[in-house]
Motif scaffolding. Structure first.
Motif: not given
Length: 121
Positions: A47-50
């Protein structure tokens, strides 16, 4: 569960300490928990920006501890079962006489008289 042990006098049955299905079930549960933890870590890292996921860290830590505990317990249990079987098998075997040692005395005390030049007084 019983196992048959064969020896010269016949067959003896001995009970098993644990059942294999129970051990297999706990192993499958541990493997499943470890697989779920691995899939969740992979999903979280994809997940991007987790953000931080403390629950995932705790779940991973607990699942690794549980899996390692099951592995150690299963290995120790298998060792103890096999050691018990070997001990019981050796209980049915006749004792092995000790091998003669060269140069050892038989303990009768007449070695001193026979160990000479052959002449007696």
């Amino acid at each position: 569960m019983r196992m048959n042990v064969h020896h010269k006098g016949g067959t003896v049955q001995q009970p098993r300490a644990r059942s294999y299905p129970a051990i297999a079930f706990v192993s499958i549960v541990a493997l499943s928990v470890l697989a779920v933890a691995l899939m969740l870590v992979i999903l979280w890292s994809a997940i991007d920006g987790h953000g931080p996921a403390k629950w995932l860290a705790w779940f991973s830590w607990c699942s690794i501890g549980f899996g390692l505990g099951v592995l150690i317990r299963r290995s120790l249990l298998r060792y103890l079962l096999e050691a018990g079987e070997v001990a019981q098998l050796h209980a049915f075997l006749p004792p092995v006489p000790p091998a003669p040692v060269l140069g050892a005395s038989s303990g009768t005390g007449d070695e001193a008289g026979s160990s000479g030049s052959g002449a007696s007084a």
